[in-house]
Design an enzyme around this catalytic site. Structure first.
Site, PDB file in Angstrom:
ATOM      1  N   TYR A  52      56.816   3.339 -10.313  1.00  0.00           N
ATOM      2  CA  TYR A  52      56.638   2.901  -8.928  1.00  0.00           C
ATOM      3  C   TYR A  52      57.562   1.742  -8.593  1.00  0.00           C
ATOM      4  O   TYR A  52      57.685   0.786  -9.350  1.00  0.00           O
ATOM      5  CB  TYR A  52      55.187   2.558  -8.614  1.00  0.00           C
ATOM      6  N   HIS A 104      43.531   0.564  -6.607  1.00  0.00           N
ATOM      7  CA  HIS A 104      44.063  -0.752  -6.265  1.00  0.00           C
ATOM      8  C   HIS A 104      44.874  -0.657  -4.974  1.00  0.00           C
ATOM      9  O   HIS A 104      45.743   0.199  -4.861  1.00  0.00           O
ATOM     10  CB  HIS A 104      44.977  -1.271  -7.378  1.00  0.00           C
TER      11      HIS A 104
END
Length: 467
Positions: A133, A70
């Site tokens: 993240y 992604h």
């Protein structure tokens, strides 16, 4: 096993902007501790100050869990809290490195900075892996994403565990091959004041591009700015301003000048700060009083004489609060439209002998030169701050320029009568703004970035078609 005691250290990869970081982890028999994100230390060590706004954790039960590829329209700081991953990154941005691949293993002692548009994927190598993240934008269904198939033959990622033997979502398996991927475009540039003389020069400098948005005053209301996805923009160039210096000395003009040059600029500064945008703002020699006997440097104290100069100085102070900013200070700008040079050429053609001020010194700056300089600062990634940008060459007075225009157009330069500022405005029926007598700006700082201004006289010749 987590590697303890490493120093904070960055390692570049074959994908521009994708950087692997060794992160100090302190451990003993009880476990371990690390500063997973420490802005001051990491920025000092070279990590972009990417202004994260959200922290996400993906927990994975089994070995071989595979996710991706992604590419999102934001930057990410990827690390692991527990366990270990095999990470794969593919550059899906427009440009010569499109399709470049980088792979490595990440455990709690390593992290990686993933720039906007770089495809991200991972495979867990240990059970109970927590993948962490930080991102610098909030998730939005309106954002533009780019995807790549995990089994893409052109990328040829050497997954440690074959994809046939691991857990993958049907959605990830359905992503396109590299040959069918639409690259992610760079962040956009917004140019405000697109119909002004500098705005038109910027149109010519940047050319037609789907990645540059030009907006006029009518199209972009600074009082109520549009609710765009501002994270899709990387740069705002503010070429809009209230520049009628004499009108600014009137009651209505003063209000309009403060609204455009300060309140409007404050709106842009807020948008830029909140969204990590670079703000380019055009300033003026009018922030100085003109009393120095040498060219003005960027760090000289400001001391504006009139309302226009005061509003430009206030606007500069606002822009200086934006972490990523360029204040481009210029003077005596000549562009497409009504201006001093065209007026003098018209008078010469009609045989009129004008009176022109001879006690103000400066250099002509053509709008295309300002546009060229702005593009240079952005492309060269020059240090943020204030830069003087004018034409080069010996300073002249307005009377000198007028005589040069007469000469270059084949008329008698002695037809121009030199007068003082006081004499010129002695019979003015409306308020007159005070002008700095010395408008010469020092160009040393800009030249240090590799930009050399064109000669003001040579530019004048080209403008008049005399070269």
């Amino acid at each position: 096993m987590t590697d303890f005691g490493k120093a904070l250290h960055a390692t570049e990869t074959a994908i521009p902007g994708l950087v692997v970081w060794d992160v100090p982890v302190h451990g003993d028999s009880r476990g371990w501790f690390k500063e997973n994100w420490q802005r001051e230390k990491m920025v000092a060590a070279g990590l972009p100050d990417f202004l994260p706004v959200q922290n996400n954790i993906s927990f994975n039960d089994a070995v071989g869990t595979t996710r991706g590829i992604h590419a999102e329209p934001w930057d990410k700081w990827v690390s692991v809290a527990t366990g270990k991953i095999f990470g794969a990154w593919v550059d899906l941005r427009e440009g010569p490195t499109f399709g470049n691949v980088f792979t490595t293993e990440i455990d709690p002692s390593r992290a990686i900075f993933v720039p906007r548009g770089v495809g991200n994927a991972y495979q867990t190598l240990e059970a109970d892996t927590a993948y962490v993240y930080l991102v610098n934008d909030h998730w939005s269904p309106d954002a533009t994403y780019t995807f790549l198939n995990l089994a893409d033959e052109a990328s040829a990622i050497a997954w440690p565990i074959p994809l046939d033997d691991v857990e993958i979502s049907p959605k990830d398996l359905a992503h396109p091959r590299l040959s069918d991927v639409t690259p992610m475009a760079p962040r956009k540039t917004l140019v405000l004041g697109a119909n002004g003389q500098l705005g038109r020069a910027l149109r010519a400098e940047f050319g037609p591009s789907s990645n540059v948005v030009f907006a006029t005053r009518a199209e972009f209301d600074l009082v109520a700015p549009p609710t765009w996805r501002w994270r899709d923009f990387g740069t705002i160039i503010n070429a809009a301003a209230h520049t009628e210096v004499d009108l600014a000395e009137t009651a209505d003009g003063r209000r309009d000048a403060w609204a455009a040059n300060v309140s409007g600029v404050a709106t842009l500064a807020r948008i830029a700060i909140e969204n990590g945008i670079t703000l380019v703002h055009v300033s003026s020699d009018y922030v100085f009083d003109g009393s120095l006997d040498r060219p003005y440097r960027e760090d000289d104290p400001i001391s504006p004489l009139g309302v226009y100069g005061q509003t430009k100085a206030a606007g500069d102070a606002v822009v200086a609060t934006v972490p990523r900013h360029y204040i481009v200070r210029t003077s005596w700008v000549i562009g497409d439209g009504k201006n001093f040079v065209r007026t003098m050429a018209s008078l010469a053609e009609r045989g009129i002998s004008p009176k022109v001020i001879d006690d103000q010194s400066g250099r002509l700056t053509f709008a295309d030169e300002v546009a060229r300089g702005i593009r240079h600062l952005l492309q060269a990634r020059a240090p943020y701050g204030t830069y003087n940008l004018t034409g080069s060459g010996e300073p002249t007075t307005w009377a000198d320029i007028a005589r040069r225009v007469f000469d270059l157009t084949g008329h008698d330069p002695n037809s121009v009568d030199r007068v003082t500022t006081e004499t010129y405005f002695a019979d003015a029926a409306t308020p007159v703004a005070p002008r700095p007598r010395n408008s010469v700006l020092d160009l040393t700082k800009l030249e240090g970035t590799g930009f050399i201004s064109h000669s003001a006289d040579e530019s004048l010749k080209r403008y008049l078609g005399a070269s």
